[in-house]
Design a protein around this motif. Structure first.
Motif, PDB file in Angstrom:
ATOM      1  N   UNK A 159       0.836  -1.206   0.000  1.00 17.62           N
ATOM      2  CA  UNK A 159       0.000   0.000   0.000  1.00 17.62           C
ATOM      3  C   UNK A 159       0.873   1.258   0.000  1.00 17.62           C
ATOM      4  N   UNK A 160       1.909   1.239   0.838  1.00 16.58           N
ATOM      5  CA  UNK A 160       2.822   2.383   0.897  1.00 16.58           C
ATOM      6  C   UNK A 160       3.523   2.610  -0.439  1.00 16.58           C
ATOM      7  N   UNK A 161       3.909   1.520  -1.082  1.00  9.33           N
ATOM      8  CA  UNK A 161       4.532   1.633  -2.405  1.00  9.33           C
ATOM      9  C   UNK A 161       3.623   2.375  -3.362  1.00  9.33           C
ATOM     10  N   UNK A 162       2.370   1.945  -3.437  1.00 12.61           N
ATOM     11  CA  UNK A 162       1.416   2.526  -4.372  1.00 12.61           C
ATOM     12  C   UNK A 162       1.195   4.012  -4.097  1.00 12.61           C
ATOM     13  N   UNK A 163       1.190   4.385  -2.832  1.00 17.07           N
ATOM     14  CA  UNK A 163       0.970   5.781  -2.476  1.00 17.07           C
ATOM     15  C   UNK A 163       2.205   6.648  -2.730  1.00 17.07           C
ATOM     16  N   UNK A 164       3.355   6.163  -2.272  1.00 10.30           N
ATOM     17  CA  UNK A 164       4.564   6.988  -2.311  1.00 10.30           C
ATOM     18  C   UNK A 164       5.101   7.174  -3.726  1.00 10.30           C
ATOM     19  N   UNK A 165       4.895   6.184  -4.590  1.00 11.50           N
ATOM     20  CA  UNK A 165       5.321   6.310  -5.994  1.00 11.50           C
ATOM     21  C   UNK A 165       4.633   7.502  -6.656  1.00 11.50           C
ATOM     22  N   UNK A 166       3.406   7.762  -6.253  1.00 16.02           N
ATOM     23  CA  UNK A 166       2.639   8.875  -6.833  1.00 16.02           C
ATOM     24  C   UNK A 166       3.049  10.224  -6.249  1.00 16.02           C
ATOM     25  N   UNK A 167       3.626  10.211  -5.057  1.00 17.75           N
ATOM     26  CA  UNK A 167       3.900  11.464  -4.343  1.00 17.75           C
ATOM     27  C   UNK A 167       5.335  11.965  -4.479  1.00 17.75           C
ATOM     28  N   UNK A 168       6.284  11.061  -4.707  1.00 17.75           N
ATOM     29  CA  UNK A 168       7.693  11.444  -4.724  1.00 17.75           C
ATOM     30  C   UNK A 168       8.341  11.077  -6.054  1.00 17.75           C
ATOM     31  N   UNK A 169       9.342  11.837  -6.437  1.00 18.37           N
ATOM     32  CA  UNK A 169       9.982  11.649  -7.747  1.00 18.37           C
ATOM     33  C   UNK A 169      10.918  10.456  -7.784  1.00 18.37           C
TER      34      UNK A 169
END
Length: 232
Positions: A159-169
């Motif tokens: 879940x964290x992967x899916x979220x953080x990929x969208x938020x950070x470069x």
């Protein structure tokens, strides 16, 4: 080492695949520091690949890339280190837990070759080991463990992967999820052996380190709480 005014000391682990170097002042070197010294002074070629796991310090890249070496990240685990070093024809492999590979001699983590190489470097540079160590910048790091049931820990990190990929470069998802920022990095990965999620962070200073750790710890706890609510 200090008592006998030695140039350096070495301690081996029980099965002989890791060695820890102590410099002439008694300072214990991290695997990153030893690896950087090997990369700077111990490999003949300066064009090639250095294998590092995702927990290694950013100082490895900062110190070795300007010399012409290419840094390639791999998952945590010395088995990956050996396999990747073979596939990439690497000049050096560094595992944050202390496994180091110099494929020029052996394509595996042999602890004896490391202090022998350090001795050779000291003979060639005519410098005390601590002087070489002082030239390497060190950054504050923090390791945290978050209790999380085995049944959901992998789903939490996913879940964290899916979220953080969208938020950070700059996000690496090969082993857990690592977020690289200008001022530091954070790695979140599930333990393979215990009901915990491990968080490792490194930053330019303690203030930034504490902020990063708090931010991503809070984020992880939030995802755990949300998932627990869904499974009730």
């Amino acid at each position: 080492v200090k008592k006998h005014t030695c140039d350096f000391g070495v301690a081996f682990d029980g099965d002989g695949d890791r060695s820890v170097i102590v410099d002439n002042t008694g300072q214990i070197l991290s695997a990153d520091q030893t690896g950087i010294i090997l990369g700077k002074y111990g490999v003949k070629k300066k064009k090639g690949t250095v294998i590092v796991n995702v927990e290694c310090s950013k100082s490895v890249k900062e110190q070795l890339e300007p010399l012409g070496l290419t840094i390639k990240q791999i998952p945590v685990g010395h088995t990956f280190l050996t396999l990747e070093a073979k596939q990439e024809h690497a000049l050096l492999g560094i595992e944050s837990s202390g496994h180091l590979i110099l494929p020029e001699y052996f394509l595996f983590d042999d602890a004896l070759v490391i202090p022998l190489k350090i001795a050779e470097i000291l003979e060639q540079t005519k410098q005390p080991l601590h002087k070489l160590v002082r030239m390497i910048p060190t950054y504050p790091t923090k390791k945290e463990e978050i209790d999380c049931a085995d049944e959901i820990k992998f789903d939490i990190v996913q879940q964290l992967k899916q979220q953080l990929v969208k938020e950070y470069d700059h996000v690496n998802t090969m082993d857990g999820v690592r977020v690289d920022l200008a001022e530091g990095w954070v790695l979140i990965r599930p333990s393979n052996t215990s009901p915990i999620i491990r968080l490792t962070a490194e930053a330019d200073n303690e203030t930034i380190l504490n902020e990063l750790t708090t931010r991503f710890m809070t984020r992880t706890y939030d995802v755990i709480t949300q998932m627990k609510k869904k499974t009730r």
